[in-house]
Design a protein around this motif. Sequence first.
Motif: not given
Length: 344
Positions: A86-91, A109-118, A156-159
């Motif tokens: 996984y990759l997380a962003m922060l400003d 981990d629980r939602h394999e059908d999702h690619v990104l969460v903010g 974006h800084p939350s993803i």
Amino acid sequence: MSSPPTVSVIIPVYNGERYVADAIGSILSQSFKDFELILIDDASTDGSLEVLRSHDDPRIRIVRNDVNLGLARTHNRGLDLARGRYLAMLDHDDWSEPERLAKQVAFLDRHEDHVLVGSWAAIMDAQGRIRRRQKRYPLCAEEIQAGLLFGCCVFHPSITARTDVMQAYRYRDHYAICDDFDLFVRLARSHKLANLPSVLVRHRRHESRTSERNAHLKQGENVAIFRDQLAELGVSLTELDLERHFLLGQMKTLGFCPDRAYLDWAEDWLSRLQAANRQRLRYSEPAFSSAVRKMWLKACWHASGNVGWPAWRRYFHSNLREGVWSIVGESLASMSSRQKQGVT
């Protein structure tokens, strides 16, 4: 080389010596420990690099661009360096709550059908003092996809996202400021995005932020992204329509109070968007109609400060307000569903 971490956290830094230590500290204090922290100095001209080097932690990797590459290319360099699943962003001037990575990793981990969460965000001033107002975003994939037609509704800084998908899509460098908005729109065409109904980051507002200093450029890039989405929806439009569409999502930020002529346009425009979606089936229902109703309510709310009660009379006599009370019900139902899945 050590085994890859679960998460690669990327913090791009440009002339951030005043704030970046707080951003780094917020990541090093995460309850979730299996991460690497990639700090990319984009040819800063202040003491940012010295601040980065003052942190002694084996999870930190420091990289410096020889020349200033800008946000998109610096983000892409981070993608190329990332080793985590996984990759997380922060400003460099924002701050992550201690449970941020733990909650977002658990969601993916629980939602394999999702690619990104903010997530939602708190607002703080230049001194780090929390303001009362929060930035709340739509939660489920259908709401986010519809919401992107009116503005960037993922912070974006939350993803935190799946690294392989991010590496496949990448940031497009012809967007100097809105590379994140453009990325989310492209991702949402084929993938599910989500936001957690929790404040997991703090967003610092100050005059030296890139977006604050380049408001005109940001508007132009937003309009270009809207133009592409509206073309996919099959809506005929003029440049004036695009400018007014941009204002729909920026009324509070810009202090824009619509007049009666703008309300005339907004009612007709939003009705045309609904009709186009019924024909093209571009966006899921009822999420799209809910987004349209919210824009109509927002337009009338802000217009009331300019034209008074006639704005509300216009609102209550419009077909666009049909089902307005379901907005509250839809939001509560969506939040309840997420809470049952353990995402709060």
